[in-house]
Write a protein that holds these residues in place. Structure first.
Motif, PDB file in Angstrom:
ATOM      1  N   LYS A  41       0.815  -1.211   0.000  1.00 54.34           N
ATOM      2  CA  LYS A  41       0.000   0.000   0.000  1.00 54.34           C
ATOM      3  C   LYS A  41       0.847   1.259   0.000  1.00 54.34           C
ATOM      4  O   LYS A  41       0.409   2.309  -0.448  1.00 54.34           O
ATOM      5  CB  LYS A  41      -0.900   0.001   1.240  1.00 54.34           C
ATOM      6  CG  LYS A  41      -2.039  -0.995   1.156  1.00 54.34           C
ATOM      7  CD  LYS A  41      -2.862  -0.925   2.415  1.00 54.34           C
ATOM      8  CE  LYS A  41      -4.089  -1.829   2.301  1.00 54.34           C
ATOM      9  NZ  LYS A  41      -4.881  -1.827   3.522  1.00 54.34           N
ATOM     10  N   ARG A  42       2.033   1.174   0.582  1.00 55.62           N
ATOM     11  CA  ARG A  42       2.933   2.343   0.655  1.00 55.62           C
ATOM     12  C   ARG A  42       4.220   2.043  -0.099  1.00 55.62           C
ATOM     13  O   ARG A  42       5.286   1.874   0.501  1.00 55.62           O
ATOM     14  CB  ARG A  42       3.255   2.662   2.120  1.00 55.62           C
ATOM     15  CG  ARG A  42       2.071   2.879   3.024  1.00 55.62           C
ATOM     16  CD  ARG A  42       1.508   4.288   2.798  1.00 55.62           C
ATOM     17  NE  ARG A  42       0.215   4.433   3.451  1.00 55.62           N
ATOM     18  CZ  ARG A  42       0.043   4.708   4.731  1.00 55.62           C
ATOM     19  NH1 ARG A  42       1.087   4.864   5.502  1.00 55.62           N
ATOM     20  NH2 ARG A  42      -1.164   4.842   5.223  1.00 55.62           N
ATOM     21  N   VAL A  85       7.472   4.385   0.428  1.00 52.83           N
ATOM     22  CA  VAL A  85       8.140   4.171   1.718  1.00 52.83           C
ATOM     23  C   VAL A  85       8.891   2.846   1.693  1.00 52.83           C
ATOM     24  O   VAL A  85      10.066   2.770   2.105  1.00 52.83           O
ATOM     25  CB  VAL A  85       7.109   4.201   2.871  1.00 52.83           C
ATOM     26  CG1 VAL A  85       7.779   3.878   4.198  1.00 52.83           C
ATOM     27  CG2 VAL A  85       6.415   5.550   2.937  1.00 52.83           C
ATOM     28  N   PRO A 124      -0.290  12.440  -0.344  1.00 52.18           N
ATOM     29  CA  PRO A 124      -0.303  11.504   0.797  1.00 52.18           C
ATOM     30  C   PRO A 124      -0.315  12.221   2.145  1.00 52.18           C
ATOM     31  O   PRO A 124      -0.931  11.749   3.104  1.00 52.18           O
ATOM     32  CB  PRO A 124       0.994  10.706   0.608  1.00 52.18           C
ATOM     33  CG  PRO A 124       1.271  10.788  -0.852  1.00 52.18           C
ATOM     34  CD  PRO A 124       0.816  12.149  -1.268  1.00 52.18           C
ATOM     35  N   ARG A 155      -3.860  12.901   5.130  1.00 48.27           N
ATOM     36  CA  ARG A 155      -3.689  12.263   6.446  1.00 48.27           C
ATOM     37  C   ARG A 155      -3.538  13.228   7.614  1.00 48.27           C
ATOM     38  O   ARG A 155      -3.909  12.887   8.727  1.00 48.27           O
ATOM     39  CB  ARG A 155      -2.458  11.346   6.409  1.00 48.27           C
ATOM     40  CG  ARG A 155      -2.666  10.123   5.536  1.00 48.27           C
ATOM     41  CD  ARG A 155      -1.544   9.119   5.669  1.00 48.27           C
ATOM     42  NE  ARG A 155      -1.817   7.982   4.793  1.00 48.27           N
ATOM     43  CZ  ARG A 155      -1.344   7.853   3.559  1.00 48.27           C
ATOM     44  NH1 ARG A 155      -0.534   8.786   3.072  1.00 48.27           N
ATOM     45  NH2 ARG A 155      -1.654   6.821   2.805  1.00 48.27           N
ATOM     46  N   ALA A 162      -6.292   3.944   4.002  1.00 47.23           N
ATOM     47  CA  ALA A 162      -5.019   3.497   3.424  1.00 47.23           C
ATOM     48  C   ALA A 162      -5.163   3.012   1.985  1.00 47.23           C
ATOM     49  O   ALA A 162      -4.203   3.006   1.224  1.00 47.23           O
ATOM     50  CB  ALA A 162      -4.430   2.392   4.280  1.00 47.23           C
ATOM     51  N   ASP A 167      -6.331   6.117  -3.300  1.00 45.48           N
ATOM     52  CA  ASP A 167      -5.284   6.486  -4.234  1.00 45.48           C
ATOM     53  C   ASP A 167      -5.761   7.691  -5.029  1.00 45.48           C
ATOM     54  O   ASP A 167      -6.914   7.741  -5.443  1.00 45.48           O
ATOM     55  CB  ASP A 167      -4.996   5.317  -5.173  1.00 45.48           C
ATOM     56  CG  ASP A 167      -3.744   5.578  -5.980  1.00 45.48           C
ATOM     57  OD1 ASP A 167      -3.880   6.113  -7.088  1.00 45.48           O
ATOM     58  OD2 ASP A 167      -2.653   5.274  -5.480  1.00 45.48           O
TER      59      ASP A 167
END
Lengths: 493, 79
Positions: free
Chosen positions: A152-153, A156, A370, A374, B58, B61
């Motif tokens: 998902k990341r 990172v 991103p 958040r 999460a 996108d």
């Protein structure tokens, strides 16, 4: 087969202005589009395009050869376009895996120091194979493990993995074969990092490009820096010509852009000849270094140097961006330009969008959004400011720092870190400028008058980036203090 | 929660920026450059505050926001 309309032009249509207008509208001219759709027209356009690239003298013979072969192959076998692009890009990656000379120099020095007699090319090809295996392996794993945090990341996960590999390379004895191998893989990886990041981002979307094809586009044959112009197959597919007419029009747009790139090259060379040659004005870096060594040029010459550097930088970015975008358009992908009339920018953010679109996109896609989704969701101003800071400062610095990590292979850490002082300042100043510009939030209208609406905002943008460019250095030559004092000296301070 | 359809929000944003208000529901809005990233942030805030979409999820996108059809899917999933 269609032909171009060669009937006598209307009175006055041969005037330079009318010809210019006809040229600018050529992709909307149905006769021209029909001609380019024909077999002769298609190949004539390809020859004209390659001739424009050659005329610009901005590409090496090898790069021009690869682009020519690839474009003609795609024109001849359009159904095999993706395979041809992948094959050509893999070849380019194998031959030129690094974007900057520092990594090539490191590879050569590492290979030369090895007692085993492994040639630099062998080391390079091995590293490319390993990197491609990592890229394809990760993309495939990511596709089948969508719920895993590392899937998902991807940025990172990939940046952490690359960082661990680089630390491992740094920790090994510098004469060892493992050090040479790991440093070379690190260089190949970081040189293609953002292409891999876009490929991984695509894996999370509905785009149907096969994973192996995605993994093949780590160093597209159209060249460029570590910034992915054209991003990925997923992005390219959004701009794919829908029919033969659109393909022909897209190729005409490509030719127009390449010709415009040639005109900009002529302007750039003319400016260089006149300002640096005839008037004896120093280029910005030599002017700063001369100042640092106590042999400063006159304040007037330094001012001209700073101002001309701004325009030269715009021209350099525009020229290579235009040739790359034009090449991608020749393939049938009508992607946006990298540089689009930056002098029209009335805000700092707009300037970034117009000056270096794909680098701005990289920072926005991987850092701004991103962060924005958040953090600080209850306070809009802080939310936008923090996301801007993460993109323009942290993301910008990380991009440049990671790209230049080869310096840690040959310098003590403390010395290597000094190289980045100016880049840290540059990134902070850019982030601060953008945030302040957003917070001021002055929304002028045309009714506010020509000076207030058209002139002053553009002078602000021009002045900010003129001075910021003084600190845009990652060579390590000329310290942050030298650059700050040079700036003050412009005001006799 | 807003009762205004999301396509009207996008069309209004396009109009505010002097862009053509006629847009195909599958046409790219942001990647094509029709709207810039600042407009994207405005739209994202509208999605959160007026349509109850949780962008911090999460799985979210950014490419899910690129066409009106994708936006409509996102909004209907949050409803």
């Amino acid at each position: 087969m269609s032909s171009v309309d060669l009937s006598p032009p209307a009175p006055g249509s041969w005037s330079p202005l009318a010809l210019r207008q006809a040229w600018l509208n050529i992709d909307q001219n149905s006769a021209a589009v029909a001609f380019v759709r024909s077999t002769i027209g298609k190949f004539a356009l390809h020859f004209a395009f390659i001739a424009a690239l050659a005329l610009s003298q901005q590409l090496s013979t090898a790069a021009l050869g690869l682009i020519s072969v690839t474009l003609f192959a795609v024109a001849a076998m359009p159904a095999q376009r993706m395979a041809i692009i992948c094959f050509s890009s893999l070849f380019f990656l194998a031959m030129r895996p690094f974007r900057i000379d520092g990594w090539t120099a490191l590879l050569n020095s590492k290979a030369a120091a090895l007692p085993t007699g492994i040639p630099a090319l062998g080391l390079q090809l091995s590293a490319v194979v390993v990197f491609l295996a990592i890229a394809a392996g990760y993309l495939r794993w990511q596709y089948s493990h969508k719920d895993h945090i590392a899937a998902k990341r991807p940025v990172v996960a990939l940046m952490t993995s690359w960082g661990i590999l680089t630390c491992l390379a740094w920790s090994l004895p510098s004469q060892s074969i493992m050090s040479a191998v790991l440093w070379t893989i690190s260089g190949v990886w970081i040189s293609s990092f953002w292409y891999l990041a876009y490929a991984a981002a695509d894996q999370k979307t509905k785009d149907q490009t096969p994973t192996l094809a995605r993994a093949s586009l780590m160093r597209p044959f159209w060249g460029g820096s570590a910034t992915p112009i054209g991003k990925s197959f997923g992005y390219l597919n959004k701009f794919d010509a829908k029919d033969d007419d659109e393909l022909a029009a897209t190729r005409l747009k490509a030719l127009k852009l390449a010709v415009w790139g040639c005109i900009l090259v002529a302007i750039m060379q003319g400016m260089r000849w006149l300002v640096y040659g005839q008037f004896g004005i120093p280029e910005l870096e030599p002017a700063i270094l001369a100042f640092a060594q106590g042999e400063a040029f006159s304040t007037g010459a330094n001012w001209v140097s700073v101002i001309i550097n701004y325009f030269m930088d715009l021209l350099v970015i525009a020229v290579w961006g235009h040739f790359i975008v034009a090449t991608v358009r020749m393939l049938g992908y009508r992607i946006p330009r990298n540089t689009r009339n930056p002098l029209a920018s009335r805000t700092l953010a707009e300037f970034w969008n117009r000056y270096f679109f794909y680098f701005k996109e990289l920072l926005v896609d991987f850092f701004f959004y991103p962060t924005f989704v958040r953090y600080f969701k209850k306070n809009t101003k802080v939310r936008v400011a923090f996301a801007t800071f993460c993109a323009a400062t942290l993301g910008n610095f990380l991009y440049h720092f990671a790209r230049e990590t080869y310096v840690f292979a040959s310098l003590p850490v403390s010395e290597a870190l000094q190289i980045f002082h100016s880049a840290i300042f540059y990134s902070f100043a850019l982030g601060a400028g953008l945030v302040i510009s957003q917070w001021r939030g002055v929304k002028l209208k045309p009714e506010d008058g020509f000076i207030r609406y058209d002139v002053l905002p553009r002078i602000n943008v021009f002045a900010f980036f003129c001075f910021l460019k003084i600190f845009d250095d990652i060579s390590g030559q000329g310290s942050l203090s030298d650059r700050a004092q040079f700036t003050l000296s412009l005001f006799n301070l | 929660m807003s009762t205004k359809p999301i396509n009207e929000v996008v069309i209004s944003m396009l109009a505010d920026r002097g862009k053509p208000a006629e847009i195909d529901s599958n046409e790219a809005i942001f990647t094509s450059g029709l709207l810039d990233s600042l407009a994207a942030t405005e739209l994202m805030m509208a999605l959160e505050s007026e349509y109850g979409v949780d962008l911090a999820d999460a799985d979210f996108d950014i490419s899910q926001l690129d066409t009106i059809a994708e936006l409509e899917t996102l909004v209907s999933a949050a409803a």
